[in-house]
Design a protein around this motif. Structure first.
Motif: not given
Length: 324
Positions: A38-39, A54-60, A111-114
């Motif tokens: 996240e940082p 989409a880039y913040t929060g618990p499902d970012a 696919r998105p990276l998390r």
């Protein structure tokens, strides 16, 4: 055999040696130095001005364009590097192709990276072009493909292309008798994504892209919107007013077409987007954050066949106040 034939044979021999590197691995089982986190996502979004929720929060998820960021090795490099890339560059250096410029990159997102994903990658020297002559000089385009994985899943592909070349001799021209010759300023790289911007500059207009789906303004020009992902856009013309958001003073490296030291500013336009350009009308050591500036266009006739027009920003007279 004529002299021209000897040169051609030598070039063909070099080309054949370079082509032999196609398909050879440049990195094997490389590992990202940090998991997706996240940082880094927050820093990236702040730097880019990207406010997509989409880039913040618990499902970012991570911005797709950060794909390469998770594979960078930093100053110490990666343990998975092979020697093939260095060998290829050594051959080019020995042939006089000592300069390099990045020309373009292509990324494919599967696919998105998390946050928490551990990234691994392999890289291969995908292709080496035939000998090419450009305005910069003569050399070879080298394309490297990197496949990025999380576990066994391929999550994205990154192709990076550079030109390794022998610099062309710049013919310098003397404009007035008694004045020293001056080198030609480098020209911008114009492609299908930014051609409209440079066409506007030729007309003395500073055009800003505007997403037709959500109305977000963006600069530099991009093929799609960072906020909503929409591909369609139109333009608005900047008013020309702005302030110095940040700046650097260039001392080194010296380049014949420029006279260091000089100030390069990150200008925040009245419309809210930012652009990098020269700050003029004030000594370089007097430039400060917060200075009000006004757009103007400068024409450089250092090449009669290819004059150059660039946007610059002049400090407004009588309004030199700024913050430290």
């Amino acid at each position: 055999m004529t002299g021209e034939s000897v040169v051609s044979a030598a070039v063909d021999e070099l080309g054949a040696r370079l082509k032999a590197y196609e398909g050879r691995p440049a990195a094997v089982a490389g590992t990202g130095k940090d998991p997706v986190n996240e940082p880094m996502i927050r820093h990236w979004c702040e730097a880019m001005g990207d406010t997509n929720p989409a880039y913040t929060g618990p499902d970012a998820v991570a911005p797709p364009t950060m794909l390469q960021a998770w594979t960078m090795g930093g100053l110490s490099g990666h343990s998975g590097r092979t020697g093939a890339n260095d060998e290829l560059f050594d051959l080019l250096d020995e042939a006089g192709c000592t300069s390099v410029v990045a020309t373009d990159c292509e990324q494919e997102y599967l696919r998105p990276l998390r946050p928490g994903d551990e990234v691994t990658f392999d890289a291969v020297i995908e292709s080496v072009s035939d000998r090419k002559t450009t305005k910069l000089g003569t050399g070879y385009f080298v394309t490297t493909r990197m496949d990025v994985r999380v576990g066994q899943d391929l999550v994205g592909t990154h192709r990076f292309r550079i030109l390794k070349y022998a610099p062309a001799r710049q013919q310098q021209k003397t404009k007035q008798e008694g004045k020293g010759a001056r080198a030609r300023r480098p020209r911008p790289v114009v492609n299908r994504d930014n051609a409209g911007f440079w066409e506007g500059v030729e007309r003395h207009q500073l055009l800003i892209q505007r997403c037709t789906s959500c109305g977000t303004l963006r600069h530099p020009w991009l093929p799609g919107c960072n906020t909503c992902g929409g591909p369609d856009w139109d333009t608005v013309e900047a008013s020309g007013d702005g302030t110095v958001y940040s700046y650097v003073v260039m001392h080194h490296p010296p380049f014949p077409a420029f006279d260091p030291p000089y100030a390069v500013g990150l200008i925040e336009l009245a419309e809210g987007v930012r652009i990098v350009s020269d700050v003029v009308g004030m000594p370089y050591d007097k430039v400060r954050i917060g200075l009000p500036v006004r757009l103007e266009f400068r024409r450089y006739d250092d090449d009669e066949d290819d004059p150059l027009v660039l946007p610059v920003f002049r400090v407004q007279e009588g309004r030199e106040g700024g913050v430290g």
